[in-house]
Design a protein around this motif. Structure first.
Motif, short mmCIF file in Angstrom:
data_model
loop_
_atom_site.label_atom_id
_atom_site.label_comp_id
_atom_site.label_asym_id
_atom_site.label_seq_id
_atom_site.Cartn_x
_atom_site.Cartn_y
_atom_site.Cartn_z
N SER A 132 0.83 -1.21 0.00
CA SER A 132 0.00 0.00 0.00
C SER A 132 0.86 1.25 0.00
O SER A 132 0.55 2.23 -0.70
CB SER A 132 -0.91 0.03 1.23
OG SER A 132 -1.94 -0.90 1.09
N SER A 136 0.83 3.93 -3.00
CA SER A 136 0.42 5.33 -2.85
C SER A 136 1.57 6.26 -3.21
O SER A 136 1.36 7.34 -3.77
CB SER A 136 -0.09 5.59 -1.43
OG SER A 136 0.96 5.45 -0.51
N ALA B 43 -5.25 1.22 3.10
CA ALA B 43 -5.44 2.48 2.37
C ALA B 43 -6.86 2.92 2.66
O ALA B 43 -7.71 2.96 1.78
CB ALA B 43 -5.22 2.27 0.87
#
Lengths: 160, 144
Positions: A132, A136, B43
């Protein structure tokens, strides 16, 4: 609130299915994958039972205008095969064959507190977390064009 | 063939998995992919966290129940060194996120949806999983 309750019950039923079917025994999983060893075909029956039920659901449910409690279908719409899919599946397969756990059984078994289960599950969550962060960081770089996204009625990007 | 072959229980367990996935589809329009449900927690988006936590809590609750009712079904009898387990976990975590799904999302849900992406994914992870399990079995002298 009802969504939370449904998710809790779904998780409970899903986990019970994993336990009954033998997926929470890494040795059984490895004996399924190790086709040259003491082969145990049981996990093929797990897949068969699950798909028999869910395939039927897919024949009827998506014909409804929308989910009973939701306002839109969150179903994946991509049909292309790319390198990410292949590399990801290969990495996952390698870890599955090595450890004998896939994500659901690992999370179901973690409450037993067995050290090998804790090691595997901890590393799995760390891997997801690391991914993740990488994802990102990559998507905020201005040089990279964002991945094309579908219309609002398609695409949960994290689902297959 | 292994004496541990359990076609009846495995089919029944599989049917429960399919039922759970079908409930999520019918009521919420969601795909029951475990790696996607858990990965989404790293996320987080507002309003999209509670159900994920609840689903994982449900899995853990099933595990707790299983420990009391049938602890042998949660037994770990794989002879793998700690470094192998850590490597395996990292591979599963990264691979399922990179490839957008695992045994549930691509296997159960994707194949039920007749998704070509999922078929390719399942064939790939089954093949690589078999190769690794065979090699690891030769190196460690079998799983159990």
């Amino acid at each position: 609130m009802r969504s939370i309750v449904l998710a809790l019950i779904s998780g409970l039923v899903f986990g019970s299915g994993l336990i009954l079917s033998g997926m929470t025994q890494p040795a059984k999983v490895v004996n399924f994958l190790d086709v040259l060893g003491d082969w145990d075909p049981s996990l093929g029956f797990v897949m068969g039972g699950a798909i028999a039920v869910h395939f039927l659901a897919y024949r009827f449910v998506p014909r409804l205008p929308k989910p009973v409690w939701g306002d839109r279908w969150g179903l994946p719409s991509r049909r292309d095969v790319d390198a990410r899919l292949l590399v990801g599946a290969a990495l996952f397969g390698a870890g599955w064959g090595l450890g004998g756990y896939c994500p659901g059984p690992a999370l179901t078994s973690v409450v037993t507190g067995a050290s090998s289960t804790l090691l595997f599950t901890g590393a799995m969550l760390a891997g997801m977390w690391g991914y993740s962060i990488w994802e990102s960081a990559r998507s905020t770089q201005p040089t990279n064009s964002p991945r094309p996204s579908g219309s609002p009625t398609t695409a949960l990007p994290e689902a297959p | 063939m292994s004496p541990e072959f359990t076609p009846f229980l495995s089919t029944l367990g599989g049917a429960l998995i399919g039922l759970s996935a079908s409930a999520l589809l019918l009521f919420e329009g969601r795909v029951a992919g475990i790696s996607g449900i858990v990965g989404g927690l790293f996320a987080p988006k507002a309003g999209d966290i509670g159900w994920r936590v609840a689903f994982v809590a449900g899995l853990a609750l099933a595990g707790l129940g299983g420990m009391f009712v049938a602890p042998h079904l949660l037994a770990v009898e794989v002879t793998r060194a700690p470094w192998m387990l850590i490597t395996a976990g990292l591979l599963v975590g990264i691979g399922t996120r990179l490839g957008n799904g695992c045994t549930s999302g691509h296997g159960v849900c994707g194949l039920s949806r007749l998704s070509p992406r999922s078929l390719v994914s399942v064939l790939t992870f089954m093949f690589v999983g078999a190769v690794v399990a065979v090699v690891a079995g030769k190196l460690t002298g079998g799983a159990s």
